[in-house]
Design a protein around this motif. Sequence first.
Motif, PDB file in Angstrom:
ATOM      1  N   GLU A 110      41.825  40.207  25.743  1.00 16.43           N
ATOM      2  CA  GLU A 110      42.214  39.811  26.859  1.00 16.43           C
ATOM      3  C   GLU A 110      42.848  40.125  27.353  1.00 16.43           C
ATOM      4  N   VAL A 112      43.653  37.848  31.695  1.00 21.00           N
ATOM      5  CA  VAL A 112      43.096  37.163  33.025  1.00 21.00           C
ATOM      6  C   VAL A 112      44.091  37.520  34.159  1.00 21.00           C
ATOM      7  N   ARG A 113      43.427  38.217  34.858  1.00 24.80           N
ATOM      8  CA  ARG A 113      44.405  37.857  35.643  1.00 24.80           C
ATOM      9  C   ARG A 113      43.457  36.911  37.138  1.00 24.80           C
ATOM     10  N   LYS A 115      40.614  35.776  38.875  1.00 26.98           N
ATOM     11  CA  LYS A 115      39.460  35.599  38.820  1.00 26.98           C
ATOM     12  C   LYS A 115      38.629  36.696  37.828  1.00 26.98           C
ATOM     13  N   LEU A 116      39.586  38.110  37.533  1.00 29.73           N
ATOM     14  CA  LEU A 116      39.040  39.392  36.733  1.00 29.73           C
ATOM     15  C   LEU A 116      39.324  38.618  35.540  1.00 29.73           C
ATOM     16  N   ARG A 117      38.330  39.084  34.539  1.00 23.53           N
ATOM     17  CA  ARG A 117      38.440  39.392  33.076  1.00 23.53           C
ATOM     18  C   ARG A 117      38.460  40.245  32.489  1.00 23.53           C
ATOM     19  N   SER A 119      37.920  42.865  29.099  1.00 21.76           N
ATOM     20  CA  SER A 119      38.324  42.552  27.490  1.00 21.76           C
ATOM     21  C   SER A 119      37.649  43.342  26.753  1.00 21.76           C
ATOM     22  N   ALA A 121      41.629  44.544  26.105  1.00 22.53           N
ATOM     23  CA  ALA A 121      42.716  44.174  26.802  1.00 22.53           C
ATOM     24  C   ALA A 121      43.121  45.753  27.219  1.00 22.53           C
TER      25      ALA A 121
END
Length: 179
Positions: A110, A112-113, A115-117, A119, A121
Motif C-alpha cells: 500500500e 499512504v499519502r 489521507k489517501l490510501r 492498495s 500500491a
Amino acid sequence: MPFIRVTHPAGALTAGQKKELASTLAYEVMAQELDPVTDDSLSMAPVFFQEIDPENYFPGGKPMSENFGKTRWIVEVVVAAAFFNQSRRDALQDTVGKAFVKLFGDDGSEIVRGKLRISPAYLLQLHTVIVEIPEGNWGSGGRTIEIDEIGEILGSYEGQERLQEARENSAKLKAARVS
C-alpha cells in the motif's frame, strides 16, 4: 456505446490477460450505462489495447529503461455524458481498479499519502480518464445520435429506469449548452 482504450508498454499484457481485462472492462463500463447489460449492448462496447514501444514511453519524463518494473496504465473510457452522474463515475473508477487487481492480484502493498490510501500500491500507476461526450457530439451510421437512439442501439428497452435517468441528464446538459 462506450469504448475503452487501454494504453500500456508493449509486452505488459499477455493475450490471455488482454482477453480477461477486455471482458471485465466492457461489462463494467456498460453496467454503468444500462441495466440490464445484454449481449447486444456488450457487442457495442469495444476495448482497444494500445501498446507503446518502450523507446517511446517516458514516465515522468524518464525513459522506460530507467523506470523498469513500474508499468503505467492509462484507461480511457469514452461515454455519452448523459448516462453518467458522479456516483456512476465513482463506481466506474472503482470497478476499473478492481479489474486490475483481479488480473494482477493483491500483493498486500500500500501507499499512504496524506489521507489517501492506495492498495495494492501498483494501482498508483493506473490512471483512468472518463471522457464524456456531450449531447449532439456522438455519432453512428454517419449521423449524430442522441440518448434515445443510443438506447435503441444498445437495447435499453429492458432498462427503462436507467434510460429515463439518462434522458433527464440529457435535458439538463442540453439546457446548459451555449449553442
